[in-house]
Design an enzyme around this catalytic site. Sequence first.
Site, PDB file in Angstrom:
ATOM      1  N   GLY A  53       0.757  -1.249   0.000  1.00  0.00           N
ATOM      2  CA  GLY A  53       0.000   0.000   0.000  1.00  0.00           C
ATOM      3  C   GLY A  53       0.786   1.296   0.000  1.00  0.00           C
ATOM      4  O   GLY A  53       0.208   2.353   0.229  1.00  0.00           O
ATOM      5  N   TRP A  55       2.072   2.971  -2.537  1.00  0.00           N
ATOM      6  CA  TRP A  55       1.622   3.875  -3.610  1.00  0.00           C
ATOM      7  C   TRP A  55       0.254   4.454  -3.245  1.00  0.00           C
ATOM      8  O   TRP A  55      -0.026   5.621  -3.501  1.00  0.00           O
ATOM      9  CB  TRP A  55       1.560   3.140  -4.955  1.00  0.00           C
ATOM     10  CG  TRP A  55       2.899   3.032  -5.632  1.00  0.00           C
ATOM     11  CD1 TRP A  55       4.112   2.951  -5.015  1.00  0.00           C
ATOM     12  CD2 TRP A  55       3.173   3.007  -7.041  1.00  0.00           C
ATOM     13  NE1 TRP A  55       5.117   2.873  -5.951  1.00  0.00           N
ATOM     14  CE2 TRP A  55       4.575   2.900  -7.194  1.00  0.00           C
ATOM     15  CE3 TRP A  55       2.379   3.042  -8.185  1.00  0.00           C
ATOM     16  CZ2 TRP A  55       5.196   2.838  -8.452  1.00  0.00           C
ATOM     17  CZ3 TRP A  55       2.988   2.985  -9.438  1.00  0.00           C
ATOM     18  CH2 TRP A  55       4.376   2.887  -9.566  1.00  0.00           C
ATOM     19  N   ASP A  78      -5.792  -5.383  -5.209  1.00  0.00           N
ATOM     20  CA  ASP A  78      -4.707  -6.370  -5.114  1.00  0.00           C
ATOM     21  C   ASP A  78      -5.315  -7.746  -4.842  1.00  0.00           C
ATOM     22  O   ASP A  78      -6.422  -7.850  -4.318  1.00  0.00           O
ATOM     23  CB  ASP A  78      -3.708  -6.015  -4.005  1.00  0.00           C
ATOM     24  CG  ASP A  78      -2.346  -6.680  -4.234  1.00  0.00           C
ATOM     25  OD1 ASP A  78      -1.403  -5.954  -4.620  1.00  0.00           O
ATOM     26  OD2 ASP A  78      -2.230  -7.911  -4.056  1.00  0.00           O
ATOM     27  N   ASP A  94      -8.479  -9.678  -8.813  1.00  0.00           N
ATOM     28  CA  ASP A  94      -7.461 -10.006  -9.803  1.00  0.00           C
ATOM     29  C   ASP A  94      -7.587  -9.020 -10.966  1.00  0.00           C
ATOM     30  O   ASP A  94      -8.676  -8.862 -11.524  1.00  0.00           O
ATOM     31  CB  ASP A  94      -7.747 -11.445 -10.270  1.00  0.00           C
ATOM     32  CG  ASP A  94      -6.691 -11.967 -11.208  1.00  0.00           C
ATOM     33  OD1 ASP A  94      -5.935 -11.154 -11.771  1.00  0.00           O
ATOM     34  OD2 ASP A  94      -6.631 -13.199 -11.393  1.00  0.00           O
ATOM     35  N   ASP A 119       1.922  -0.984 -10.054  1.00  0.00           N
ATOM     36  CA  ASP A 119       3.285  -1.391  -9.683  1.00  0.00           C
ATOM     37  C   ASP A 119       3.333  -2.917  -9.585  1.00  0.00           C
ATOM     38  O   ASP A 119       4.112  -3.480  -8.829  1.00  0.00           O
ATOM     39  CB  ASP A 119       3.620  -0.730  -8.330  1.00  0.00           C
ATOM     40  CG  ASP A 119       5.065  -0.937  -7.907  1.00  0.00           C
ATOM     41  OD1 ASP A 119       5.917  -1.085  -8.790  1.00  0.00           O
ATOM     42  OD2 ASP A 119       5.327  -0.957  -6.690  1.00  0.00           O
ATOM     43  N   LYS A 159       4.688  -0.473 -14.081  1.00  0.00           N
ATOM     44  CA  LYS A 159       6.026  -1.077 -14.028  1.00  0.00           C
ATOM     45  C   LYS A 159       6.237  -1.943 -15.268  1.00  0.00           C
ATOM     46  O   LYS A 159       5.329  -2.640 -15.717  1.00  0.00           O
ATOM     47  CB  LYS A 159       6.130  -1.944 -12.765  1.00  0.00           C
ATOM     48  CG  LYS A 159       7.575  -2.316 -12.445  1.00  0.00           C
ATOM     49  CD  LYS A 159       7.719  -3.587 -11.654  1.00  0.00           C
ATOM     50  CE  LYS A 159       7.119  -3.644 -10.285  1.00  0.00           C
ATOM     51  NZ  LYS A 159       7.970  -3.135  -9.219  1.00  0.00           N
TER      52      LYS A 159
HETATM   53  N1  SAM Z   1       2.906  -0.694  -5.154  1.00  0.00           N
HETATM   54  C1  SAM Z   1       2.899  -1.527  -3.973  1.00  0.00           C
HETATM   55  C2  SAM Z   1       3.338  -0.673  -2.811  1.00  0.00           C
HETATM   56  O1  SAM Z   1       3.842   0.403  -3.047  1.00  0.00           O
HETATM   57  O2  SAM Z   1       3.144  -1.072  -1.664  1.00  0.00           O
HETATM   58  C3  SAM Z   1       3.795  -2.739  -4.127  1.00  0.00           C
HETATM   59  C4  SAM Z   1       3.248  -3.720  -5.132  1.00  0.00           C
HETATM   60  S1  SAM Z   1       4.030  -5.276  -5.064  1.00  0.00           S
HETATM   61  C5  SAM Z   1       5.583  -4.932  -5.802  1.00  0.00           C
HETATM   62  C6  SAM Z   1       3.241  -6.203  -6.319  1.00  0.00           C
HETATM   63  C7  SAM Z   1       1.823  -6.613  -5.996  1.00  0.00           C
HETATM   64  O3  SAM Z   1       1.229  -7.108  -7.196  1.00  0.00           O
HETATM   65  C8  SAM Z   1       1.682  -7.728  -4.979  1.00  0.00           C
HETATM   66  O4  SAM Z   1       1.043  -7.255  -3.831  1.00  0.00           O
HETATM   67  C9  SAM Z   1       0.807  -8.773  -5.700  1.00  0.00           C
HETATM   68  O5  SAM Z   1      -0.177  -9.353  -4.867  1.00  0.00           O
HETATM   69  C10 SAM Z   1       0.154  -7.947  -6.789  1.00  0.00           C
HETATM   70  N2  SAM Z   1      -0.360  -8.718  -7.918  1.00  0.00           N
HETATM   71  C11 SAM Z   1       0.338  -9.585  -8.694  1.00  0.00           C
HETATM   72  N3  SAM Z   1      -0.500 -10.116  -9.615  1.00  0.00           N
HETATM   73  C12 SAM Z   1      -1.735  -9.563  -9.429  1.00  0.00           C
HETATM   74  C13 SAM Z   1      -3.005  -9.709 -10.067  1.00  0.00           C
HETATM   75  N4  SAM Z   1      -3.170 -10.541 -11.101  1.00  0.00           N
HETATM   76  N5  SAM Z   1      -4.060  -8.987  -9.609  1.00  0.00           N
HETATM   77  C14 SAM Z   1      -3.903  -8.157  -8.558  1.00  0.00           C
HETATM   78  N6  SAM Z   1      -2.721  -7.971  -7.909  1.00  0.00           N
HETATM   79  C15 SAM Z   1      -1.655  -8.671  -8.339  1.00  0.00           C
END
Ligand code: SAM
Length: 300
Positions: A53, A55, A78, A94, A119, A159
Site C-alpha cells: 500500500g 503507492w 490487489d 485479480d 506497480d 512497471k
Molecule cells: N505498489 C505496492 C506498494 O507500493 O506497496 C507494491 C506492489 S508489489 C511490488 C506487487 C503486488 O502485485 C503484490 O502485492 C501482488 O499481490 C500484486 N499482484 C500480482 N498479480 C496480481 C493480479 N493478477 N491482480 C492483482 N494484484 C496482483
Amino acid sequence: MGRSSKDKRDIYYRLAKEEGWRARSAFKLLQLDEEFNLFKGVSRAVDLCAAPGSWSQVLSRKLRGKDKSEEVKIVAVDLQAMAPLPGVTQIQGDITKISTAQEIIRHFEGQSADLVVCDGAPDVTGLHDVDEYIQAQLLLAALNITTHVLKPGGNFVAKIFRGKDVTLLYSQLKIFFSSVTCAKPRSSRNSSIEAFVVCQNYSPPEGYVPNMSNPLLDHSYDVDFNQLEGPNRIIVPFLACGDLSAFDSDRTYPLQYLPPTQPPIRPPYLQACQLRKNNLLAKEDSPSGALDDSLSALDL
Ligand code: SAM
C-alpha cells in the site's frame, strides 16, 4: 563496514521507515510525479496491484491534501488484503478479470478515472525470460483494465521489465496514448531491469471497444516485433527521473538517520539466542535449575 548496495536496508528502505511509508516503492511514485506532474488535477485514481500500500499512501497524502478532501476517490486493487488507509477503497481482486474493472467503475459511480497506476509484479522465478513474460502479461492486464476505466486525456503509469520484448509493449501502448516514456526513478536500483512506462493523454483509436483480450496470448499474432526496422520500430524515450541530487539507490550511505518509526520486533526467543551465544543454554541432561543459573549469570 557499510552494508553492500544489494542490502535490502538501503537508503530508501531506511527513509521509508523514518517517514512512515509501507514500502520503499513510495519514492518511485513520488519521483515519477516530480518529473511528470502526475497528480495535477486528479480527483479519481486507481492503484492496481497495490499491496502492501505505499503507492496508495502516496495517492492518499498527495491527492486528498491537508484538508483531507472528500471529493477525492482512490481505489486500490490487489490479490492480497492490505491494512486500511484513509480515503482509499480496497478491492481484493485479480486485475486480469473483467469483474474487477466493473467493480472499479461501480465505485466511481460511472465516472472515469483521471489516473491509473500499476506497480504489479509477479513472484519472480529467477528465470529472466519467464519473469519478463509474466510481467508483460500483468502490464497488458493493467492496460486492459485501464481502457475500461480511464477518461480520455488521462494518464497511466506501470512497471515494466526492459527485456527483449519491450518494443512490442511500447507499440501496444502507443496505440492508446499520444505520449509514452520509459522512466527510471532514482530510487529504482540500477541493478534491476525494472522501469516505469508513463503513458500520457489516453486517446484510444476511434471505435475501440474495451475488452480483456491479450494479444501476447493470441497465436495468430505471428509478427516478430523485434524484427521491425526504420520508422516501424517504436522508439520510446528513456528518462532517469527524480532530482539528480536525490539519493542513489545503489550506493551505500552512512547510518545517520532517525530511528525507524517501527523498530524491528523483539522476538520472544531473543533471550534463548543470547544464552546460546554465551554457551549458557541448558543442555537436555542439565540438572533442573540450570536455566535459572544461566539467566542469573547473564543478568537478564
Ligand atoms: N505498489 C505496492 C506498494 O507500493 O506497496 C507494491 C506492489 S508489489 C511490488 C506487487 C503486488 O502485485 C503484490 O502485492 C501482488 O499481490 C500484486 N499482484 C500480482 N498479480 C496480481 C493480479 N493478477 N491482480 C492483482 N494484484 C496482483
